[in-house]
Design a protein around this motif. Structure first.
Motif: not given
Length: 126
Positions: A30-50
């Protein structure tokens, strides 16, 4: 530019902590959906690149400054969509994205305001 780096650093810290939270609570569907996994991973990687772009831009790399302007604007739009979509993501994740958006908003404003001033040619003196 120092404030921009601090704001992006905050954005990166929140994003990485969110990814850690996703990993810790991975069994709570309920807390961690597949969308949260995907978006969370992308955002973390993109934030470090930013953050990398911001550090390089501060050192005078104009190409990185252009990339930084583009990436921060795109991420801000994507965050706005995620926060606005009801039911697409759990409330806690939408709140986290709102915090990221609040950190990126002044960055986007500052970079684009500065870009507008920096691209004008000075008036000729007589």
């Amino acid at each position: 530019m120092r404030n921009v780096i601090w704001l992006i650093g905050g954005y990166a810290a929140v994003s990485v902590l969110t990814l850690v939270t996703v990993i810790v609570f991975r069994d709570d569907t309920a807390m961690v959906t597949s969308g949260v996994w995907v978006r969370g991973t992308i955002v973390a990687a993109a934030s470090l690149l930013t953050l990398f772009f911001a550090v390089r831009a501060e050192r005078g790399d104009r190409r990185m400054l252009r990339r930084l302007r583009l990436v921060t604007a795109i991420m801000l739009v994507a965050i706005t969509v995620i926060v606005a979509l009801p039911g697409a993501f759990p409330v806690w994740f939408r709140l986290e994205q709102a915090i990221c958006g609040l950190l990126l908003l002044p960055v986007v404003v500052r970079l684009n305001r500065r870009a507008g001033r920096g691209e004008r040619k000075p008036a000729a003196r007589r």
